[in-house]
Motif scaffolding. Structure first.
Motif, PDB file in Angstrom:
ATOM      1  N   PHE A 311      24.805 103.932  43.157  1.00  0.00           N
ATOM      2  CA  PHE A 311      25.337 103.545  44.467  1.00  0.00           C
ATOM      3  C   PHE A 311      26.870 103.687  44.522  1.00  0.00           C
ATOM      4  O   PHE A 311      27.442 103.855  45.593  1.00  0.00           O
ATOM      5  CB  PHE A 311      24.909 102.113  44.805  1.00  0.00           C
ATOM      6  N   SER A 323      27.683 104.459  52.699  1.00  0.00           N
ATOM      7  CA  SER A 323      27.056 103.375  51.948  1.00  0.00           C
ATOM      8  C   SER A 323      26.279 102.457  52.880  1.00  0.00           C
ATOM      9  O   SER A 323      25.143 102.063  52.589  1.00  0.00           O
ATOM     10  CB  SER A 323      28.090 102.588  51.131  1.00  0.00           C
ATOM     11  N   SER A 324      26.844 102.126  54.043  1.00  0.00           N
ATOM     12  CA  SER A 324      26.066 101.285  54.950  1.00  0.00           C
ATOM     13  C   SER A 324      24.931 102.095  55.581  1.00  0.00           C
ATOM     14  O   SER A 324      23.845 101.566  55.840  1.00  0.00           O
ATOM     15  CB  SER A 324      26.951 100.626  56.001  1.00  0.00           C
ATOM     16  N   ILE A 327      22.105 101.855  53.239  1.00  0.00           N
ATOM     17  CA  ILE A 327      21.435 100.559  53.346  1.00  0.00           C
ATOM     18  C   ILE A 327      20.563 100.522  54.603  1.00  0.00           C
ATOM     19  O   ILE A 327      19.420 100.046  54.555  1.00  0.00           O
ATOM     20  CB  ILE A 327      22.479  99.424  53.333  1.00  0.00           C
ATOM     21  N   ILE A 328      21.077 101.076  55.683  1.00  0.00           N
ATOM     22  CA  ILE A 328      20.280 101.086  56.921  1.00  0.00           C
ATOM     23  C   ILE A 328      19.002 101.919  56.722  1.00  0.00           C
ATOM     24  O   ILE A 328      17.911 101.509  57.125  1.00  0.00           O
ATOM     25  CB  ILE A 328      21.128 101.632  58.094  1.00  0.00           C
ATOM     26  N   VAL A 331      16.649  99.763  54.783  1.00  0.00           N
ATOM     27  CA  VAL A 331      16.146  98.658  55.598  1.00  0.00           C
ATOM     28  C   VAL A 331      15.088  99.180  56.571  1.00  0.00           C
ATOM     29  O   VAL A 331      14.011  98.590  56.726  1.00  0.00           O
ATOM     30  CB  VAL A 331      17.306  97.965  56.345  1.00  0.00           C
ATOM     31  N   ILE A 334      11.877 100.017  54.673  1.00  0.00           N
ATOM     32  CA  ILE A 334      11.150  98.809  54.273  1.00  0.00           C
ATOM     33  C   ILE A 334      10.471  98.176  55.488  1.00  0.00           C
ATOM     34  O   ILE A 334       9.279  97.812  55.435  1.00  0.00           O
ATOM     35  CB  ILE A 334      12.120  97.815  53.580  1.00  0.00           C
ATOM     36  N   PHE A 361      12.246  96.285  48.546  1.00  0.00           N
ATOM     37  CA  PHE A 361      13.191  95.262  49.020  1.00  0.00           C
ATOM     38  C   PHE A 361      13.895  94.595  47.833  1.00  0.00           C
ATOM     39  O   PHE A 361      15.113  94.447  47.807  1.00  0.00           O
ATOM     40  CB  PHE A 361      12.423  94.235  49.862  1.00  0.00           C
ATOM     41  N   LEU A 364      16.282  97.108  46.142  1.00  0.00           N
ATOM     42  CA  LEU A 364      17.481  97.317  46.962  1.00  0.00           C
ATOM     43  C   LEU A 364      18.435  96.134  46.818  1.00  0.00           C
ATOM     44  O   LEU A 364      19.641  96.302  46.585  1.00  0.00           O
ATOM     45  CB  LEU A 364      17.085  97.495  48.430  1.00  0.00           C
ATOM     46  N   THR A 365      17.866  94.926  46.969  1.00  0.00           N
ATOM     47  CA  THR A 365      18.693  93.721  46.932  1.00  0.00           C
ATOM     48  C   THR A 365      19.426  93.588  45.599  1.00  0.00           C
ATOM     49  O   THR A 365      20.636  93.357  45.557  1.00  0.00           O
ATOM     50  CB  THR A 365      17.819  92.478  47.168  1.00  0.00           C
ATOM     51  N   ILE A 366      18.674  93.747  44.520  1.00  0.00           N
ATOM     52  CA  ILE A 366      19.282  93.553  43.200  1.00  0.00           C
ATOM     53  C   ILE A 366      20.236  94.700  42.872  1.00  0.00           C
ATOM     54  O   ILE A 366      21.382  94.493  42.465  1.00  0.00           O
ATOM     55  CB  ILE A 366      18.195  93.443  42.114  1.00  0.00           C
ATOM     56  N   VAL A 368      21.817  97.206  44.699  1.00  0.00           N
ATOM     57  CA  VAL A 368      23.047  97.320  45.476  1.00  0.00           C
ATOM     58  C   VAL A 368      23.888  96.057  45.297  1.00  0.00           C
ATOM     59  O   VAL A 368      25.122  96.125  45.157  1.00  0.00           O
ATOM     60  CB  VAL A 368      22.741  97.591  46.966  1.00  0.00           C
ATOM     61  N   GLY A 369      23.199  94.910  45.255  1.00  0.00           N
ATOM     62  CA  GLY A 369      23.914  93.636  45.089  1.00  0.00           C
ATOM     63  C   GLY A 369      24.757  93.614  43.824  1.00  0.00           C
ATOM     64  O   GLY A 369      25.888  93.140  43.827  1.00  0.00           O
ATOM     65  N   ILE A 372      28.007  95.739  44.065  1.00  0.00           N
ATOM     66  CA  ILE A 372      29.101  95.183  44.857  1.00  0.00           C
ATOM     67  C   ILE A 372      29.431  93.764  44.439  1.00  0.00           C
ATOM     68  O   ILE A 372      30.156  93.045  45.119  1.00  0.00           O
ATOM     69  CB  ILE A 372      28.817  95.271  46.384  1.00  0.00           C
ATOM     70  N   MET A 375      25.324  90.139  42.897  1.00  0.00           N
ATOM     71  CA  MET A 375      24.108  89.840  42.135  1.00  0.00           C
ATOM     72  C   MET A 375      24.426  90.090  40.669  1.00  0.00           C
ATOM     73  O   MET A 375      25.276  90.922  40.360  1.00  0.00           O
ATOM     74  CB  MET A 375      22.963  90.779  42.570  1.00  0.00           C
TER      75      MET A 375
END
Lengths: 417, 622
Positions: A311, A323-324, A327-328, A331, A334, A361, A364-366, A368-369, A372, A375
């Motif tokens: 990422f 990058s956003s 994410i879109i 999202v 999903i 999900f 992605l959360t873990i 990308v988190g 940045i 996480m």
């Protein structure tokens, strides 16, 4: 009976967008100003795996729609066998025994375990008469999930084992009491607060909170005893968290957690990856430095930058817009998958597609988190983008299985809930 | 029971996470520019490209000073040495392991601008050996700078040397041009013309990876600055004459300064002994500095501009000029000399010469009595209210000759000499209670009077010019610039009118024809000179001589001092006259008309025993 396939165009399109982004990112992260072409090196391999996976996926589309239901247990069983086998014949990479070498290709069974487990979970939940209130049913589910988790933890790959937590969302959707989710969130809160403030301050805070609550509700004497009980339990939990943290966790695990919670600054040690990753992404600005122009990516400052930290390349070279945008895309994919799950007429298919959406999900959360810095660093890939044959194969095949199940939804006459 | 509604909570969670991440990305990518700055600091490097320093050539375009690269072995910061075969590396750079660790520690502490010095002034051999294997030692790189090297073992006092910039220099610079580790002129020409010689540094920006390996130019080189080479500098020195003089002063302590009187250009400036300039470049200085500093003959001391000597009898032409100009004597004035000058109970000795002395003869035979009388006449003149007023007048004449002040030459270490104020004698003797008799020895160049050789040469030039001088200088031409600095183009007039010089110059010509320097005269060249034998309370007398030639159209003015040598006529006059011959008759380079003199002078070792170190025999060997 031949029915026309209704392959979901939106999901397929989103998947292809993300996979293309993946190949270009891997190419950019490995190529030095066009030293080799897209078709060589890691990007070439990535394309090869994607091609193989799509080929398998296309075959899946031609299969009888009942194939997967019939072969659920054999698929689960063979994946579990692979997980056992890797413990004996696997080769060690980075301290984890997670790979089986087949020629030049290293197979990572843990990646396929999610796929296999989704079959077993779907079968169990769609069994007629299944209920979360039946202990035997719950026990079966727990065993089906804990088995691969345990085997993966034995390999030394805690990150991949944690992914199985995403099935909790599936269970919740299928009727598991939300108390379990609330309970889980409370435990995470206690854990985080204890680590930030220490168990003593946390305990003192809980007692004061209890006093305040009691002062306002002193007329309601019935609440007193349960409240005290909850506070005592919370304090005990906090103390045990502190104990676990101090005595059970290994140093590098502790540090990763502390770095994530901003408790320590360790930019040269445990926090090195995250710090470099934040710098790479943060230096991207609005529109990024341009394809193949990421100085941090080119400079090889970020470890694992084609796999877990891919990422960074997107963030640095594509900036905030890309990058956003990524994410879109995720999202939307999903959400689309959740939608496809909900429109399935068979419970089996619904649970299966729901599992895929939830696993994506979680990833992605873990993933990308962690890049940045919000996480902890848990080494799991970004689906369809991170370099890795097993990951690409398993997710793509997973995706095509879900597409096939959705496409043949018209064949299913019954609608169960 | 239908749990479909629970999906909506999950949708919400997915959208929430998406929003949180997009906002977080907005924060670190767009709102906070900290990361972009850090990224540049980590992966962007500025490399300084050092320009070629200007060359230094003599007046005949003979190359004297050129550049030689020096290689500094650098480390990229942050220092991350990975997979390095340290023992092989140590072998390549010829150090031991503990030394390696020590240097590494030091480099970590002294890092600046993303780099640190690991080893300075690496030899060509180590550079060549390591350069081709540098890719194996990621993080190491070379920085190439220009050191000086020299065609001639000569002129070190004029040329000066380079040195690394000091903390003081760094802090006091006005335009923040220099960085730590830069070289700059520290002395001599290198210092005076630093601004022209240094050129302008260039910069190139490029990306590096985590090992500091170059990964390509930054923004297609838009920020890069191309270095500008320094300007070449032509000196007024004549390197042949300079080396000839250095040969004549070999094994002697002393100085020669030769000027072109018409321009003030310095043709030769020699201070003996001197050091080999090549020993004082960046690479070699540390090996030789201490040794040069400890040497009792002081090779680093630039006698030509720093050492004040009483002029002795070479002062007599000046005294004559002042006396004539001030009306104390006339060109026809004669004084009787019995071989001494009586001052109350004291006697000042003179040399054996004819009794009745004219102005010309007084110069030719260096008569002390004549100048005692002249001085007395001036000090007691009715023109002046008292001795102090007369002294001040006398002093003013000397100031107009450039004495008692720094001339402003472009040679390092200039000293103003000694020329006392009247107040000095007030303090010594009491105000109003001193007269000519207390200071009579000034009349023949002794006492509280000190001239540097360059001041003495300048006086020879003034006499040659009949009353004016240009500030002596070694700059002849700066490439690309039309004119030398203004201060070297200003004509300074003395208080002596041009016609006053005639009898004095006649006397100075007699010095070589039949006077004290007759034994050193050069056939075919009319040399006007004056010898001097300077009393030295610490040892043998200093030999002194000043001259210019040819008298009818002077092209060279010269002063020579040989310390503790004895008579000026024996040692200083022949050296100066040979120099004049060498300069005016370039054809006689091989065979001097006075080759016997030449050989005698070259071979004479006049360094007093007290200055010879026991270890000299060994240090001379290299």
């Amino acid at each position: 009976m031949q029915t026309k396939l209704h392959i979901d165009i939106i999901a397929t399109f989103l998947f292809l967008c993300i996979a293309t982004l993946g190949i270009s990112s891997v190419y950019s992260a490995t190529s030095e100003f066009g030293v080799f072409s897209l078709f060589e090196g890691r990007s070439g391999k990535q394309m090869l795996f994607l091609g193989i996976a799509i080929f398998i996926g296309l075959i899946f589309l031609l299969l009888n729609s009942n194939f997967f239901e019939l072969f659920s247990w054999p698929i689960y069983g063979s994946v579990m066998l692979l997980l056992v086998a890797v413990l004996f014949v696997g080769s060690d990479i980075n301290g984890a025994r997670s790979w089986i070498k087949i020629g030049s290709f290293s197979l990572q069974p843990a990646e396929f375990a999610k796929y296999g487990t989704a079959f077993a979970v779907s079968t169990l939940i769609s069994t007629i008469g299944f209920s979360f209130s039946k202990k035997s049913d719950v026990l079966k589910l727990v065993i089906v999930i804990l088995l691969p988790m345990a085997l993966i933890v034995l390999q030394g790959d805690t990150g991949s084992a944690l992914v199985f937590a995403s099935f909790i969302l599936v269970f919740y959707r299928e009727g598991l009491s939300p108390m379990l989710l609330v309970f889980g969130i409370c435990i995470i809160a206690i854990f985080v607060l204890t680590l930030i403030y220490g168990s003593l301050i946390f305990s003192a805070g809980m007692i004061i909170l209890l006093g305040v609550v009691f002062a306002f509700t002193y007329t309601n004497k019935k609440m007193l005893l349960p409240s005290i009980l909850i506070v005592v339990l919370t304090i005990l939990l906090s103390l045990s968290v502190q104990f676990l943290f101090d005595n059970v966790l290994q140093d590098h695990q502790k540090k990763r957690i502390q770095v994530t919670l901003n408790l320590i600054d360790d930019n040269q040690g445990a926090g090195y990856n995250v710090n470099q990753s934040k710098i790479a992404i943060g230096s991207g600005g609005w529109g990024g430095k341009g394809f193949l122009n990421g100085s941090h990516t080119k400079g090889d400052f970020i470890p694992e930058q084609t796999t877990d930290f891919i990422f960074c390349t997107i963030g640095e070279e594509g900036g905030w817009l890309l990058s956003s945008g990524t994410i879109i895309l995720f999202v939307l994919l999903i959400l689309r998958l959740y939608h496809m799950a909900n429109r399935a007429k068979k419970k089996y298919k619904r649970v299966f597609i729901f599992s895929l959406a939830s696993i994506l999900f979680f990833h992605l959360t873990i993933n990308v988190g962690m890049t940045i810095g919000i996480m902890p660093v848990i080494g799991i890939p970004l689906p369809f983008i991170s370099y890795g044959g097993s990951s690409i194969l398993s997710f793509t095949v997973f995706m095509f299985t879900a597409l096939k199940m959705d496409a043949s939804r018209d064949e299913d006459l019954t609608s169960e809930f | 029971m239908n749990f479909r509604f629970r999906s909506y909570y999950i949708y919400a969670a997915v959208i929430l996470i998406g929003l949180v991440y997009i906002l977080r990305l907005l924060e670190i990518q767009v709102l906070d520019d900290k990361y972009a700055l850090i990224a540049e600091k980590i992966s962007l490097r500025k490399q300084t490209i050092y320009p070629q320093r200007g060359l230094i050539l003599d007046r005949n375009k003979k190359l004297m000073v050129y550049n030689e690269p020096v290689y500094d072995l650098m480390l990229s910061v942050p220092i991350k040495l990975k997979d390095i075969d340290t023992s092989e590396f140590c072998r390549l750079v010829e150090i031991e392991r503990p030394e390696f660790d020590k240097r590494l520690e030091k480099a970590k502490k002294t890092a600046y601008h993303g780099k640190a010095i690991f080893m300075k002034n690496v030899s060509n051999i180590i550079f060549a050996r390591l350069q081709e294997r540098l890719y194996e030692y990621k993080g190491f790189f070379f920085e190439i700078r220009q050191d000086r090297n020299y065609k001639y073992n000569s002129s070190s006092h004029v040329l000066g040397y380079l040195g690394e910039i000091t903390r003081n220099d760094l802090e006091s610079q006005e335009e923040s041009y220099y960085e730590q580790g830069d070289f700059m002129g520290k002395n001599g020409i290198e210092k005076f013309y630093e601004e022209y010689l240094r050129g302008v540094k260039g910069e190139s920006y490029f990306y590096v990876d985590k090992f500091g390996v170059n990964k390509g130019v930054y923004k297609e080189g838009k920020l890069d600055v191309i270095p500008k080479d320094g300007r070449n500098l032509y000196l007024s020195l004549d390197i042949d004459l300079q080396q000839y003089g250095e040969g004549l002063l070999d094994n002697k302590m002393g100085s020669i300064v030769a000027l072109d009187p018409k321009t003030g250009e310095i043709l030769a400036l020699i201070s003996s002994p001197f050091f080999d300039p090549a020993n004082f470049n960046i690479q070699n200085r540390s090996k030789h500095y201490a040794d040069a500093l400890m040497d009792p003959t002081k090779p680093m001391f630039n006698r030509a501009v720093s050492a004040p000597y009483p002029p002795g009898s070479t002062f007599k032409p000046i005294m004559a000029l002042i006396g004539l100009q001030d009306g104390a004597i006339y060109p026809e004035t004669h004084f009787g000399c019995p071989g001494y000058y009586r001052l109350g109970g004291r006697i000042i000795k003179c040399h054996g010469h004819t009794f009745n002395t004219s102005l010309e003869r007084s110069i030719a035979s260096s008569c002390n009595t004549y100048y005692c009388n002249t001085f007395k006449a001036m000090m007691q003149s009715d023109k002046y209210a008292n001795t102090e007023a007369a002294y001040n007048s006398w002093r003013n004449y000397l100031v107009s000759f450039g004495l008692g002040q720094e001339l402003g030459v472009d040679v390092s270490g200039e000293f103003k000499g000694w020329l006392k104020d009247a107040s000095f004698y007030d303090r010594m003797h009491g105000k109003g209670s001193w007269n000519y008799s207390r200071i009579i020895s000034l009349s023949f160049g002794q006492g509280e009077l000190g001239m540097t050789p360059i001041q003495m040469a300048n006086i020879a030039a003034i006499i040659a010019n009949r009353g004016y001088y240009y500030t002596p200088h070694v700059v002849h031409r700066i490439e690309g610039i039309n004119e030398i600095p203004e201060k070297y183009r200003v004509k300074h007039r003395t208080m002596i009118s041009p016609t006053t010089f005639d009898p004095v110059i006649r006397g100075m010509l007699l010095v070589n024809e039949s006077g004290t320097a007759a034994g050193a005269s050069i056939k075919g060249i009319n040399i006007a000179g004056k010898t001097g034998t300077v009393q030295n309370p610490h040892g043998k007398n200093h030999a002194a001589y000043m001259a210019f030639a040819p008298a009818e159209n002077p092209r060279i003015a010269i002063a020579v001092i040989v310390e503790e040598a004895g008579y000026g006529a024996t040692w200083a006059a022949p050296i100066a006259n040979l120099m004049i011959e060498h300069y005016l008759k370039p054809d006689s380079v091989e065979v001097s008309s006075r080759s016997y003199l030449e050989t005698r002078l070259r071979e004479a070792n006049l360094i007093p025993e007290k200055f010879i170190r026991k270890s000299d025999s060994t240090s001379n060997a290299d």
